[in-house]
Design a protein around this motif. Structure first.
Motif, PDB file in Angstrom:
ATOM      1  N   ILE A 292     -46.051  24.304-113.658  1.00 12.17           N
ATOM      2  CA  ILE A 292     -46.549  23.201-112.837  1.00 12.17           C
ATOM      3  C   ILE A 292     -47.699  22.495-113.543  1.00 12.17           C
ATOM      4  O   ILE A 292     -47.766  21.251-113.571  1.00 12.17           O
ATOM      5  N   GLU A 293     -48.618  23.271-114.129  1.00 10.73           N
ATOM      6  CA  GLU A 293     -49.750  22.671-114.840  1.00 10.73           C
ATOM      7  C   GLU A 293     -49.286  21.831-116.021  1.00 10.73           C
ATOM      8  O   GLU A 293     -49.839  20.759-116.290  1.00 10.73           O
ATOM      9  N   ASN A 294     -48.258  22.316-116.719  1.00  8.21           N
ATOM     10  CA  ASN A 294     -47.693  21.534-117.828  1.00  8.21           C
ATOM     11  C   ASN A 294     -47.102  20.222-117.317  1.00  8.21           C
ATOM     12  O   ASN A 294     -47.244  19.169-117.957  1.00  8.21           O
ATOM     13  N   LEU A 295     -46.441  20.300-116.164  1.00  9.94           N
ATOM     14  CA  LEU A 295     -45.843  19.105-115.567  1.00  9.94           C
ATOM     15  C   LEU A 295     -46.928  18.102-115.172  1.00  9.94           C
ATOM     16  O   LEU A 295     -46.801  16.898-115.426  1.00  9.94           O
ATOM     17  N   LEU A 296     -47.997  18.596-114.574  1.00 11.36           N
ATOM     18  CA  LEU A 296     -49.097  17.730-114.165  1.00 11.36           C
ATOM     19  C   LEU A 296     -49.766  17.079-115.372  1.00 11.36           C
ATOM     20  O   LEU A 296     -50.092  15.888-115.352  1.00 11.36           O
ATOM     21  N   ASP A 297     -49.948  17.864-116.434  1.00  8.16           N
ATOM     22  CA  ASP A 297     -50.556  17.324-117.653  1.00  8.16           C
ATOM     23  C   ASP A 297     -49.688  16.241-118.267  1.00  8.16           C
ATOM     24  O   ASP A 297     -50.191  15.227-118.774  1.00  8.16           O
ATOM     25  N   GLU A 298     -48.385  16.451-118.229  1.00 11.63           N
ATOM     26  CA  GLU A 298     -47.455  15.486-118.817  1.00 11.63           C
ATOM     27  C   GLU A 298     -47.549  14.130-118.123  1.00 11.63           C
ATOM     28  O   GLU A 298     -47.447  13.078-118.764  1.00 11.63           O
ATOM     29  N   VAL A 299     -47.767  14.175-116.813  1.00 18.92           N
ATOM     30  CA  VAL A 299     -47.822  12.934-116.038  1.00 18.92           C
ATOM     31  C   VAL A 299     -49.247  12.372-115.985  1.00 18.92           C
ATOM     32  O   VAL A 299     -49.445  11.200-115.673  1.00 18.92           O
ATOM     33  N   GLY A 300     -50.226  13.218-116.281  1.00 15.15           N
ATOM     34  CA  GLY A 300     -51.609  12.773-116.226  1.00 15.15           C
ATOM     35  C   GLY A 300     -52.230  12.890-114.855  1.00 15.15           C
ATOM     36  O   GLY A 300     -53.140  12.136-114.499  1.00 15.15           O
ATOM     37  N   PHE A 301     -51.744  13.851-114.081  1.00 10.83           N
ATOM     38  CA  PHE A 301     -52.256  14.068-112.726  1.00 10.83           C
ATOM     39  C   PHE A 301     -53.326  15.153-112.772  1.00 10.83           C
ATOM     40  O   PHE A 301     -53.046  16.304-113.085  1.00 10.83           O
ATOM     41  N   LYS A 302     -54.564  14.770-112.471  1.00 11.84           N
ATOM     42  CA  LYS A 302     -55.672  15.708-112.482  1.00 11.84           C
ATOM     43  C   LYS A 302     -55.871  16.270-111.084  1.00 11.84           C
ATOM     44  O   LYS A 302     -55.998  15.519-110.111  1.00 11.84           O
ATOM     45  N   SER A 303     -55.902  17.600-110.968  1.00  7.47           N
ATOM     46  CA  SER A 303     -56.088  18.217-109.661  1.00  7.47           C
ATOM     47  C   SER A 303     -57.060  19.382-109.768  1.00  7.47           C
ATOM     48  O   SER A 303     -57.389  19.844-110.867  1.00  7.47           O
ATOM     49  N   SER A 304     -57.496  19.859-108.601  1.00  5.24           N
ATOM     50  CA  SER A 304     -58.413  20.992-108.566  1.00  5.24           C
ATOM     51  C   SER A 304     -57.680  22.318-108.550  1.00  5.24           C
ATOM     52  O   SER A 304     -58.302  23.367-108.454  1.00  5.24           O
ATOM     53  N   GLY A 305     -56.351  22.283-108.625  1.00  8.83           N
ATOM     54  CA  GLY A 305     -55.591  23.523-108.701  1.00  8.83           C
ATOM     55  C   GLY A 305     -54.259  23.457-107.985  1.00  8.83           C
ATOM     56  O   GLY A 305     -53.944  22.482-107.294  1.00  8.83           O
ATOM     57  N   VAL A 306     -53.469  24.509-108.182  1.00  4.48           N
ATOM     58  CA  VAL A 306     -52.170  24.654-107.519  1.00  4.48           C
ATOM     59  C   VAL A 306     -52.293  25.825-106.547  1.00  4.48           C
ATOM     60  O   VAL A 306     -52.649  26.939-106.941  1.00  4.48           O
ATOM     61  N   PHE A 307     -51.976  25.576-105.271  1.00  7.96           N
ATOM     62  CA  PHE A 307     -52.196  26.584-104.243  1.00  7.96           C
ATOM     63  C   PHE A 307     -50.930  26.832-103.426  1.00  7.96           C
ATOM     64  O   PHE A 307     -50.100  25.942-103.240  1.00  7.96           O
ATOM     65  N   SER A 308     -50.827  28.061-102.950  1.00  8.54           N
ATOM     66  CA  SER A 308     -49.802  28.414-101.970  1.00  8.54           C
ATOM     67  C   SER A 308     -50.494  28.604-100.629  1.00  8.54           C
ATOM     68  O   SER A 308     -51.583  29.180-100.566  1.00  8.54           O
ATOM     69  N   VAL A 309     -49.886  28.097 -99.560  1.00  7.79           N
ATOM     70  CA  VAL A 309     -50.487  28.188 -98.234  1.00  7.79           C
ATOM     71  C   VAL A 309     -49.568  28.969 -97.304  1.00  7.79           C
ATOM     72  O   VAL A 309     -48.337  28.869 -97.390  1.00  7.79           O
ATOM     73  N   ASP A 310     -50.159  29.777 -96.441  1.00  9.28           N
ATOM     74  CA  ASP A 310     -49.381  30.657 -95.563  1.00  9.28           C
ATOM     75  C   ASP A 310     -48.827  29.905 -94.353  1.00  9.28           C
ATOM     76  O   ASP A 310     -49.082  30.273 -93.199  1.00  9.28           O
ATOM     77  N   ALA A 311     -48.046  28.892 -94.622  1.00  9.00           N
ATOM     78  CA  ALA A 311     -47.485  28.053 -93.549  1.00  9.00           C
ATOM     79  C   ALA A 311     -46.511  28.823 -92.666  1.00  9.00           C
ATOM     80  O   ALA A 311     -46.297  28.457 -91.505  1.00  9.00           O
ATOM     81  N   SER A 312     -45.921  29.879 -93.204  1.00 12.42           N
ATOM     82  CA  SER A 312     -44.896  30.626 -92.466  1.00 12.42           C
ATOM     83  C   SER A 312     -45.445  31.316 -91.220  1.00 12.42           C
ATOM     84  O   SER A 312     -44.668  31.725 -90.354  1.00 12.42           O
ATOM     85  N   LYS A 313     -46.761  31.461 -91.112  1.00  8.91           N
ATOM     86  CA  LYS A 313     -47.305  32.083 -89.900  1.00  8.91           C
ATOM     87  C   LYS A 313     -47.131  31.162 -88.694  1.00  8.91           C
ATOM     88  O   LYS A 313     -47.225  31.612 -87.545  1.00  8.91           O
ATOM     89  N   ARG A 314     -46.896  29.877 -88.960  1.00  9.79           N
ATOM     90  CA  ARG A 314     -46.663  28.919 -87.883  1.00  9.79           C
ATOM     91  C   ARG A 314     -45.217  28.428 -87.845  1.00  9.79           C
ATOM     92  O   ARG A 314     -44.655  28.230 -86.778  1.00  9.79           O
ATOM     93  N   ASP A 315     -44.615  28.198 -89.014  1.00  6.48           N
ATOM     94  CA  ASP A 315     -43.312  27.529 -89.045  1.00  6.48           C
ATOM     95  C   ASP A 315     -42.541  27.942 -90.295  1.00  6.48           C
ATOM     96  O   ASP A 315     -43.143  28.196 -91.343  1.00  6.48           O
ATOM     97  N   ASN A 316     -41.225  28.015 -90.183  1.00 14.63           N
ATOM     98  CA  ASN A 316     -40.381  28.451 -91.307  1.00 14.63           C
ATOM     99  C   ASN A 316     -39.877  27.314 -92.181  1.00 14.63           C
ATOM    100  O   ASN A 316     -39.186  27.551 -93.170  1.00 14.63           O
ATOM    101  N   ARG A 317     -40.185  26.069 -91.810  1.00 11.81           N
ATOM    102  CA  ARG A 317     -39.675  24.950 -92.589  1.00 11.81           C
ATOM    103  C   ARG A 317     -40.360  24.861 -93.944  1.00 11.81           C
ATOM    104  O   ARG A 317     -41.474  25.355 -94.136  1.00 11.81           O
ATOM    105  N   LEU A 318     -39.662  24.222 -94.885  1.00 19.60           N
ATOM    106  CA  LEU A 318     -40.126  24.130 -96.271  1.00 19.60           C
ATOM    107  C   LEU A 318     -40.836  22.806 -96.500  1.00 19.60           C
ATOM    108  O   LEU A 318     -40.385  21.764 -96.014  1.00 19.60           O
TER     109      LEU A 318
END
Length: 416
Positions: free
Chosen positions: A206-232
């Motif tokens: 993902i970081e390589n992909l972001l660098d290729e496009v020039g998208f600067k971010s503070s990081g890549v995160f996973s969020v525990d959305a499944s505790k509320r909903d199963n949708r993707l």
């Protein structure tokens, strides 16, 4: 003048209800056709879910219409009569907060039914009563603290400037930009658990992909959305230094690396095409129009509501009637959005492959039980994304010839 607004609301209600009836009839007929995009079981489930949602939307529309009549008939004037506060700012805060809280309480049965009945029936909601109460309390606290400050701010502007609607627009637009900037931070601190990706290989890709496009971010995160909903889902949250890539844990679990990269490639297409800035610009124009209209309402409108044209009344009228303008502007905004989605699909498929993107979209549709067919009028008003049938066609795939087993079972090697 009040009569014009009432007629406009009636038209809004009629169109809204009519489109729902058309959608229900269309989906009922489409349900009998050979399944496309979804497997047979999920095709039927998605159709049933779509129909039940629209039935609830119709009931909700009738309910809202009744509340609208009650509010303009005597509700607003009654609320005004019992809130006797000399301070202009304090009265606006108390009046508007009371109006919003009453509407929320009256609409709570629909929220509870949707969360604990409808969405649980179709395997989406994992919400528990305790989590719902915690979320509600946190949301209420944020609203009462920051919402009250915003109400007080806009009330001060209304009371201080002759052309208040210009300054009011600038104030509220700035608040919206700030909220978008702080949104992922607020979610992280108060609602969701953000974690760095445990899959180091995926994070590197993902970081390589972001660098290729020039998208600067503070990081890549996973969020525990499944505790509320199963949708993707996945999104790029924040602005400036708070920008981050957020992946629902359900998405990480269900999609391969290649499919995830294709989905992120689509989102990066919005970034590369300047859609984020365009959307902010469109939102600014729409909001400016709203403020220009509600900032120049005649005194007779407020007299018809048995109110004074003071900040509390102007804000309440804005909240009651703004959905009308939003609804009739929606087709134009949706048309622009659908055009942007096609361009983002093209960009994402070039970053990865068309096969990866189609595979990801198929999984998203099946897991989220998104019925692939809708009435053209419904699409015209409500679809911010093109129907999947059209998206696949643009990508060069005929939905009638898609081999679901091939896409569901095949693993693709990601080649850079």
């Amino acid at each position: 003048m009040l009569e014009i607004f009432v007629i406009a609301y009636c038209l809004y209600f009629a169109f809204n209800t009519y489109t729902s009836f058309m959608q229900i009839g269309y989906v009922k007929d489409a349900k009998k056709l050979k399944p496309i995009i979804l497997d047979s079981r999920k095709y039927e489930e998605a159709a049933n879910y779509s129909i039940e949602k629209e039935k609830m939307a119709i009931v909700s529309s009738f309910y809202d219409f009744i509340l609208f009549i009650l509010w303009i008939g005597f509700g607003l004037s009654f609320l005004d009569s019992i809130i006797q506060i000399d301070s202009m700012l304090l009265k606006a805060v108390v009046f508007v907060n009371s109006f919003i809280i009453i509407n929320w309480v009256l609409g709570l049965p629909f929220e509870l039914y949707s969360t604990f009945k409808l969405n649980k029936k179709y395997g989406f909601s994992n919400m528990t009563p305790s989590l719902f109460i915690k979320d509600t309390i946190k949301t209420a606290l944020l609203f009462l603290i920051f919402g009250s400050l915003v109400i007080a701010g806009i009330s001060f502007i209304i009371n201080s400037f002759a052309m208040w609607w210009i300054w009011g627009f600038a104030f509220i637009f700035s608040i919206i930009i700030l909220i978008n900037m702080l949104y992922p931070v607020i979610r992280d601190k108060m609602f969701d658990k953000f974690e760095k990706l445990k899959d180091e290989e995926l994070e590197k890709k993902i970081e390589n992909l972001l660098d290729e496009v020039g998208f600067k971010s503070s990081g890549v995160f996973s969020v525990d959305a499944s505790k509320r909903d199963n949708r993707l889902n996945a999104y790029f949250g924040g602005l400036g230094a708070t920008k981050r890539v957020v992946l629902f844990d359900t998405l990480v679990e269900k999609l391969t690396h290649n499919e995830l990269l294709a989905v992120l490639g689509h989102e990066l297409g919005h970034f590369k095409n300047g859609d984020i800035i365009k959307n902010i610009g469109i939102m600014g124009v729409v909001m400016f129009v709203f403020f220009a209209i509600f900032g120049n309402l005649p005194e007779e409108l407020f007299l018809g509501l048995k109110l004074h044209s003071e900040p509390y009344a102007i804000i309440a009228v804005f909240l009651i009637f703004s959905p009308i303008l939003s609804f009739f502007l929606m087709p134009l905004i949706s048309l622009i959005s659908r055009h942007n989605e096609y361009a983002a699909d093209e960009f994402g498929s070039n970053l990865a492959t068309k096969e990866d993107l189609v595979s990801a979209l198929l999984k998203l549709a099946n897991e989220n039980k998104s019925f692939p067919l809708s009435h053209p009028l419904y699409i015209f008003f409500y679809y911010s994304h093109p129907p999947l049938v059209e998206r696949f066609k643009e990508l060069g795939y005929d939905v009638n010839n898609l081999d679901l087993n091939k896409f569901n079972n095949k693993e693709f090697d990601y080649v850079r």
